[in-house]
Design a protein around this motif. Sequence first.
Motif, short mmCIF file in Angstrom:
data_model
loop_
_atom_site.label_atom_id
_atom_site.label_comp_id
_atom_site.label_asym_id
_atom_site.label_seq_id
_atom_site.Cartn_x
_atom_site.Cartn_y
_atom_site.Cartn_z
N GLY A 17 0.77 -1.26 -0.20
CA GLY A 17 0.00 -0.01 -0.23
C GLY A 17 0.72 1.34 0.33
O GLY A 17 2.47 1.55 -0.14
N TYR A 43 -9.75 2.29 0.71
CA TYR A 43 -8.99 3.65 0.46
C TYR A 43 -9.06 4.25 1.76
O TYR A 43 -9.83 4.55 2.28
CB TYR A 43 -9.23 4.15 -1.05
N LYS A 103 -8.83 -4.03 -1.75
CA LYS A 103 -8.67 -3.06 -1.91
C LYS A 103 -9.21 -1.63 -1.07
O LYS A 103 -10.40 -2.26 -0.30
CB LYS A 103 -8.82 -2.19 -3.08
N THR A 111 -6.35 6.20 -7.44
CA THR A 111 -6.93 4.13 -7.50
C THR A 111 -5.79 3.05 -7.39
O THR A 111 -4.87 3.32 -8.08
CB THR A 111 -7.26 3.94 -8.99
N ILE A 112 -5.70 2.46 -7.01
CA ILE A 112 -4.58 1.99 -6.18
C ILE A 112 -4.65 0.53 -7.15
O ILE A 112 -6.02 -0.25 -7.56
CB ILE A 112 -4.36 0.90 -4.39
N SER A 113 -3.48 -0.22 -8.12
CA SER A 113 -3.09 -1.39 -8.71
C SER A 113 -2.21 -2.17 -8.87
O SER A 113 -0.87 -1.47 -8.02
CB SER A 113 -3.35 -1.27 -10.40
N ALA A 146 -3.56 4.18 0.93
CA ALA A 146 -4.59 3.26 -0.05
C ALA A 146 -3.72 1.72 0.04
O ALA A 146 -2.31 1.97 -0.03
CB ALA A 146 -4.91 3.49 -1.67
N ASP A 147 -4.25 0.89 -0.02
CA ASP A 147 -3.45 -0.83 0.22
C ASP A 147 -4.17 -2.14 -0.46
O ASP A 147 -5.49 -1.71 -1.31
CB ASP A 147 -3.18 -1.38 1.58
N ILE A 148 -3.22 -2.34 -1.37
CA ILE A 148 -4.29 -4.08 -1.74
C ILE A 148 -3.84 -5.13 -1.42
O ILE A 148 -2.62 -5.47 -1.10
CB ILE A 148 -4.46 -3.44 -3.67
#
Length: 115
Positions: free
Chosen positions: A33, A57, A55, A66-68, A47-49
């Motif tokens: 993240g 936020y 995900k 946007t996290i990817s 944010a983290d994934i």
Amino acid sequence: QGQLVESGGGLVQPGGSLRLSCVASGSMYYVMGWYRQAPGKQRELVADIRSTGDKNYADSVKGRFTISADNAKNTVYLHMNSLKPEDTAVYYCNATSCSLLYVYWGQGTQVPVSS
């Protein structure tokens, strides 16, 4: 394992966009993240994934950031749109090992949002 290298920071005007990248060494992580720390403030989650693809936020960035992740490249991205002066901060990449025993941090990348 545990080296995180960030890139992509820099000065951007309000309303602009920026993409941060973080390349992690080693094998997969449980969660990766981005956190940020503004002058005089505490570090906060942006944010983290998770490895499952879930995900999370911060409310302040929902709809704008946007996290990817590209698992093949062990890279996580933060796409930031509609940037505001209050987004100005040092942005840090963060990763937690699959064992949950280890937490790693990048060196940070500055994102000043100013006209």
